[in-house]
Design a protein around this motif. Structure first.
Motif, short mmCIF file in Angstrom:
data_model
loop_
_atom_site.label_atom_id
_atom_site.label_comp_id
_atom_site.label_asym_id
_atom_site.label_seq_id
_atom_site.Cartn_x
_atom_site.Cartn_y
_atom_site.Cartn_z
N SER A 28 -48.67 -45.89 126.72
CA SER A 28 -47.20 -46.29 126.63
C SER A 28 -47.46 -47.80 125.94
CB SER A 28 -46.30 -46.55 127.96
OG SER A 28 -47.55 -47.50 128.84
N VAL A 29 -46.43 -48.47 125.94
CA VAL A 29 -47.14 -49.88 125.26
C VAL A 29 -47.66 -50.40 126.10
CG1 VAL A 29 -45.64 -51.96 125.27
CG2 VAL A 29 -44.68 -49.71 123.88
N LEU A 30 -47.36 -50.16 127.34
CA LEU A 30 -48.15 -51.44 128.56
C LEU A 30 -49.34 -50.75 128.88
CD1 LEU A 30 -48.16 -53.55 130.92
CD2 LEU A 30 -47.55 -51.56 132.09
N SER A 73 -40.74 -54.00 122.46
CA SER A 73 -40.95 -53.29 122.47
C SER A 73 -40.05 -51.84 123.24
CB SER A 73 -42.04 -53.06 122.29
OG SER A 73 -42.97 -53.52 121.37
N GLU A 74 -40.17 -52.09 123.83
CA GLU A 74 -39.34 -51.32 125.28
C GLU A 74 -38.07 -51.55 124.80
OE1 GLU A 74 -40.35 -52.52 128.81
OE2 GLU A 74 -42.44 -50.99 128.84
N THR A 75 -37.43 -52.33 124.61
CA THR A 75 -35.80 -52.67 124.01
C THR A 75 -35.83 -51.76 122.32
OG1 THR A 75 -36.04 -54.76 125.22
CG2 THR A 75 -34.09 -54.07 123.88
N ILE A 98 -37.31 -49.28 121.56
CA ILE A 98 -37.03 -47.87 121.68
C ILE A 98 -35.76 -47.22 122.40
CG2 ILE A 98 -38.74 -45.89 123.19
CD1 ILE A 98 -41.47 -47.42 123.02
N LYS A 99 -35.92 -48.19 123.39
CA LYS A 99 -34.32 -48.25 124.08
C LYS A 99 -32.90 -47.50 123.59
CE LYS A 99 -31.86 -49.04 128.43
NZ LYS A 99 -31.96 -50.30 129.73
N LEU A 148 -44.76 -42.82 118.15
CA LEU A 148 -43.59 -43.13 118.82
C LEU A 148 -41.95 -43.14 118.24
CD1 LEU A 148 -44.11 -47.14 120.60
CD2 LEU A 148 -43.29 -44.95 121.47
N TRP A 199 -40.67 -62.21 121.06
CA TRP A 199 -40.95 -60.49 121.48
C TRP A 199 -42.62 -60.21 120.55
CZ3 TRP A 199 -35.91 -57.07 120.88
CH2 TRP A 199 -35.71 -58.22 121.93
N VAL A 232 -43.74 -56.28 125.28
CA VAL A 232 -44.19 -55.21 125.72
C VAL A 232 -42.74 -54.93 126.13
CG1 VAL A 232 -44.10 -54.29 128.25
CG2 VAL A 232 -45.85 -55.94 126.93
N ARG A 233 -42.09 -55.52 126.98
CA ARG A 233 -40.27 -55.44 127.03
C ARG A 233 -39.35 -55.75 125.89
NH1 ARG A 233 -38.93 -60.68 130.79
NH2 ARG A 233 -40.97 -61.96 129.86
#
Length: 261
Positions: free
Chosen positions: A204-206, A106-108, A110-111, A255, A80, A103-104
């Motif tokens: 966004s992160v992306l 960071s998104e996890t 945030i979720k 964020l 990660w 990417v995934r």
């Protein structure tokens, strides 16, 4: 015999000091990012984060994700910290690692932080990880190529010290400037106007990964394997390093403000 133990003791202390320096050097950039982010937090976000972190600052927890690497039970989180894909390809079109990436990851995080059903323990853990990952994704070599492991296999000389391209950007450039994380963070805060900061608080992160990926291309083209880097390299890229540290801090605040008000 006493003389022998004396020299063993000296060698041990030297090793400990070298190890300690290695640990400290890897942390400055992340602490700068955390320090900048703290300045741009809303009052509501500051209060919520202070409660979650037991009063600790974002700079203090910014290195947590690296510190837990020594514990094998956290090894699944190692992928990660980065994403590797070809320089002429966009992330959306790249082959994804089955183990995840920055990417995934960071998104996890945030979720989990947004989910009202997440436990307090999960929120604290993923908050600390997110603080670190937003710093990482603004470091060009964390968005590098897989064939050289994000520049780790490109051996170089930093003045007369052996290093590699990844370490140059993680550590050498920042540490050679000779400022503490607070000094550098404060300089970055005071040198950017509110209008500039507001312009960075979007996307966004992306989006940010793709932006960093463009810088990564320049960094790869900036050296030849085995090259000795000196003052000229610092002069050329210090502004880029400082800009990325500042962007990471501002966007981390963006964020966290969006999550905590």
């Amino acid at each position: 015999m006493k003389k022998r133990f004396f020299w063993i003791g000296i060698l041990f202390l030297s090793f400990q000091m070298a190890a300690a320096n290695g640990i400290v050097w890897g942390k400055t950039g992340h602490r700068v990012t955390g320090h900048v982010a703290e300045y741009h937090l809303s009052k509501k976000a500051k209060k919520a984060l202070s409660k979650l972190l037991g009063g600790h600052s974002l700079a203090f927890v910014s290195t947590y994700a690296d510190e837990i690497k020594s514990d094998r039970s956290y090894s699944s989180y190692s992928p990660w910290h980065y994403v590797n894909y070809p320089l002429d390809v966009r992330y959306a079109d790249s082959e994804k690692s089955e183990f995840g990436d920055i990417v995934r990851g960071s998104e996890t995080c945030i979720k989990v932080l947004k989910d009202p059903n997440s436990t307090r323990e999960d929120k604290i853990f993923h908050l600390k990880m997110l603080v670190h990952f937003i710093g990482d994704l603004h470091q060009p070599m964390h968005v590098g190529r897989s064939d050289d492991r994000g520049g780790n296999d490109i051996q170089l000389q930093w003045f007369n010290e052996g290093t590699n391209l990844h370490r140059v950007w993680d550590t050498n450039l920042i540490e050679s400037y000779g400022m503490s994380y607070e000094e550098l963070g404060n300089e970055l805060i005071r040198s950017h106007k509110r209008k500039e900061v507001k312009a960075l608080m979007q996307g966004s992160v992306l989006d940010w990964v793709e932006e960093t990926h463009e810088i990564t291309k320049v960094v790869y083209a900036s050296v030849n394997k085995g090259e000795k880097l000196r003052y000229a390299y610092s002069y050329r890229f210090n502004d880029t390093v400082f800009d990325q540290l500042h962007r990471g801090g501002v966007r981390l605040a963006y964020l966290l403000n969006s999550i905590y008000g």
